[in-house]
Design an enzyme around this catalytic site. Structure first.
Site, mmCIF file in Angstrom:
data_model
loop_
_atom_site.group_PDB
_atom_site.id
_atom_site.type_symbol
_atom_site.label_atom_id
_atom_site.label_comp_id
_atom_site.label_asym_id
_atom_site.label_seq_id
_atom_site.Cartn_x
_atom_site.Cartn_y
_atom_site.Cartn_z
ATOM 1 N N PRO A 119 51.476 33.108 44.552
ATOM 2 C CA PRO A 119 52.699 32.560 43.956
ATOM 3 C C PRO A 119 52.496 31.294 43.119
ATOM 4 C CG PRO A 119 52.574 31.933 46.252
ATOM 5 C CD PRO A 119 51.379 32.814 46.002
ATOM 6 N N GLY A 120 51.292 30.818 42.963
ATOM 7 C CA GLY A 120 51.079 29.715 42.033
ATOM 8 C C GLY A 120 50.634 28.406 42.654
ATOM 9 N N GLY A 121 50.324 28.422 43.969
ATOM 10 C CA GLY A 121 49.890 27.173 44.615
ATOM 11 C C GLY A 121 48.690 26.566 43.899
ATOM 12 N N LYS A 122 47.677 27.392 43.698
ATOM 13 C CA LYS A 122 46.455 26.832 43.095
ATOM 14 C C LYS A 122 46.612 26.662 41.591
ATOM 15 C CE LYS A 122 43.720 28.328 46.921
ATOM 16 N NZ LYS A 122 44.788 29.226 47.490
ATOM 17 N N GLU A 140 48.579 37.788 37.352
ATOM 18 C CA GLU A 140 48.992 38.351 38.652
ATOM 19 C C GLU A 140 49.396 39.804 38.427
ATOM 20 O OE1 GLU A 140 49.102 37.615 41.984
ATOM 21 O OE2 GLU A 140 49.968 39.621 42.110
ATOM 22 N N CYS A 237 41.118 33.198 52.052
ATOM 23 C CA CYS A 237 41.579 32.622 53.324
ATOM 24 C C CYS A 237 41.078 33.499 54.461
ATOM 25 C CB CYS A 237 43.093 32.432 53.334
ATOM 26 S SG CYS A 237 44.020 33.915 52.981
HETATM 27 N N1 SAM Z 1 46.127 31.861 44.227
HETATM 28 C C1 SAM Z 1 47.409 32.110 44.851
HETATM 29 C C2 SAM Z 1 47.977 30.790 45.315
HETATM 30 O O1 SAM Z 1 47.232 29.853 45.589
HETATM 31 O O2 SAM Z 1 49.219 30.703 45.405
HETATM 32 C C3 SAM Z 1 47.287 33.098 45.981
HETATM 33 C C4 SAM Z 1 46.627 34.376 45.567
HETATM 34 S S1 SAM Z 1 46.638 35.616 46.797
HETATM 35 C C5 SAM Z 1 45.393 35.106 47.853
HETATM 36 C C6 SAM Z 1 45.912 36.933 45.967
HETATM 37 C C7 SAM Z 1 46.769 37.540 44.873
HETATM 38 O O3 SAM Z 1 45.973 38.527 44.204
HETATM 39 C C8 SAM Z 1 48.026 38.266 45.335
HETATM 40 O O4 SAM Z 1 49.142 37.716 44.690
HETATM 41 C C9 SAM Z 1 47.813 39.716 44.924
HETATM 42 O O5 SAM Z 1 49.000 40.335 44.478
HETATM 43 C C10 SAM Z 1 46.832 39.555 43.793
HETATM 44 N N2 SAM Z 1 45.992 40.742 43.522
HETATM 45 C C11 SAM Z 1 45.671 41.742 44.335
HETATM 46 N N3 SAM Z 1 44.876 42.623 43.713
HETATM 47 C C12 SAM Z 1 44.697 42.169 42.477
HETATM 48 C C13 SAM Z 1 44.008 42.636 41.338
HETATM 49 N N4 SAM Z 1 43.313 43.790 41.389
HETATM 50 N N5 SAM Z 1 44.064 41.916 40.208
HETATM 51 C C14 SAM Z 1 44.759 40.746 40.169
HETATM 52 N N6 SAM Z 1 45.442 40.250 41.220
HETATM 53 C C15 SAM Z 1 45.408 40.962 42.346
#
Ligand code: SAM
Length: 465
Positions: A119-122, A140, A237
């Protein structure tokens, strides 16, 4: 499933297969980890450097803008959250700050790709760490999560951001382009067991294998997207070596240079060396945060400093008059919305964002309303806005909440667009209709819940803005 744990206390046990993975990494400490995962998670937030508001609360030691809160307030009912003054983020993830410092990227402007951004934290953290001259492409793949990402990035207010959902489908377009790629990969989520019951329920060795397969594809795309001498920050994580170090082994074989974070031993973050790959791990029994892995690798080659392109003529009025520095941006139009891109990036990014059919090829700044243009909600909170371009209406806490619920505001002689603020920070737009201000806060962003009996966020009394 609550049961008698290894300490003889009530708690939830880790799956045996996970204990077997953790044993070589932690030895006897697996018990301490299991106990920590049965305690309440700490609450932490990270303040927006551009909005200068820090709570008077203990520092997250590895992040200058990170603070621990004593309890979990009703964040939704704090208008400052909606103004992008801070982001609610678990503390271990804020180690990104040390990773960006270790990357040692310098130069007039950094071009970054956040491959899995919602959701955009990083991404919001990268915005602050790389500064206003950087440009960040936030990708995303999931449409619903991308909508949340847009909301969070637009409220945060960095001027150099684009949002796409197709970067991983067209990896050749990204080839060798970026100074920095962040891959915060989708993972089996072991580090979130304490915060998220679903992460615990869905965990299995099959999930670990599936995640590792997805990560392999994403790592290849991320590495290919880097320019020579560019830096990959890889994080998850989870603690699984299969989802962490093993993903990076092929890059080491390709000549990647691992970069270490400057860690104070008092922080409790562990430096690890698994399968020949240096990494950094957070465990909840050692740090005040959730489980996390992060590694930083530099691609071989020499980085070429970016020069930027010649600024074109400033956009014409009325939209041009809304910007603090109209000569420093270029506008593009898509589906009746005008998007601003800092002029120095326009030449590099316009063709890329067009080919990727970016959802937002820049910051949306104006939308067509019949023959007129109205300021877009994202412009209200963005650094691009000229502070004096619109009249401002300061709202108290209660009126700000009414505004965020979508209510109109009573007025006399109200005309044209005006900017609503709370504690001096911009929230959004209203439009004058004589005896009332019509609400222009996006319907998707409205507060719909009723305020629960939770404490408010307590901010430092002296705010210097
Ligand atoms: N970086 C985000 C943050 O800090 O808020 C959290 C990211 S979360 C760990 C991983 C994200 O990767 C999810 O939103 C998921 O929908 C997305 N995702 C999953 N498979 C993917 C793909 N093949 N390509 C791009 N994003 C993908």
């Amino acid at each position: 499933m609550a049961q008698e744990d290894r300490h003889g206390k009530q708690g939830t046990l880790l799956p045996p297969a996970l204990v077997a993975t953790l044993a070589p990494l932690l030895g006897d400490e697996v018990n301490a980890l299991e106990a920590a995962l049965n305690t309440p998670p700490p609450v932490s937030i990270r303040s927006n450097t551009a909005k200068s508001l820090l709570p008077d609360a203990p520092l997250v030691p590895w992040c200058a803008q990170g603070r621990y809160l004593p309890d979990r307030p009703a964040f939704t009912f704090d208008p400052l959250l909606h103004a992008g003054a801070y982001y609610v983020q678990e503390a271990s993830s804020m180690l990104l700050e040390q990773a960006v410092l270790a990357a040692g990227l310098n130069g007039a402007g950094i071009l970054a790709l956040d491959l899995c951004a919602a959701p955009g934290g990083k991404t919001t953290h990268l915005c602050d760490l790389l500064g206003p001259d950087a440009f960040i492409v936030a990708n995303e793949v999931d449409g619903k999560r991308r909508a949340v990402l847009s909301e969070n990035l637009w409220k945060w207010g960095h001027p150099g951001v684009a949002i796409t959902g197709r970067a991983t489908a067209h990896p050749d377009l990204l080839h060798g382009l970026f100074d920095l790629v962040l891959l915060d990969a989708p993972c089996s989520g072991e580090g979130m067991f304490r915060k998220d019951a679903f992460a615990r329920e869905q965990w299995s060795t099959t999930l670990v294998e599936q995640c590792a397969a997805t990560q392999r594809g994403l790592v290849a795309i991320a590495w290919q997207a880097l320019a020579p001498g560019g830096v990959l920050i890889y994080s998850t994580c989870t603690w699984e070596p299969a989802e962490n170090e093993e993903q990076l082994v092929p890059l080491m074989a390709d000549g990647a240079e691992p970069l270490g974070l400057a860690l104070d031993p008092a922080w409790g973050v562990e430096r690890t060396h698994v399968r020949g790959v240096p990494g950094h791990r957070c465990y909840p029994h050692r740090v005040q945060g959730e489980g996390f892995f992060i590694a930083v690798l530099r691609k071989p080659g020499t980085r070429t400093p970016r020069t930027g392109s010649t600024p074109p003529a400033a956009p014409p009025a009325p939209v041009g008059d809304w910007f603090a520095a109209p000569e420093a941006i270029t506008l593009t139009e898509k589906d009746d919305i005008q998007y601003a891109v800092p002029a120095r990036w326009a030449h590099t990014l316009r063709p890329l964002l067009a080919k990727l059919r970016a959802d937002a090829p820049g910051i949306p700044v104006a939308e067509r309303k019949g023959r007129d243009r109205a300021p877009h909600p994202a412009l209200a909170t963005n650094a691009l806005l000229a502070p004096e371009a619109f009249p401002r209406i300061e709202l108290c806490h209660q009126d700000a909440l009414r505004y965020l619920r979508g209510e109109t505001l009573t007025a006399s002689g109200a005309r044209g667009a005006a900017l609503v603020t709370h504690q001096g920070l911009a929230l959004g737009w209203v439009h004058g209709a004589g005896n009332r201000w019509n609400n222009r806060w996006p319907a998707m962003w409205r507060i719909r819940a009723h305020a629960p009996a939770a404490p408010p966020v307590s901010w430092a009394a002296d705010v210097d803005r």
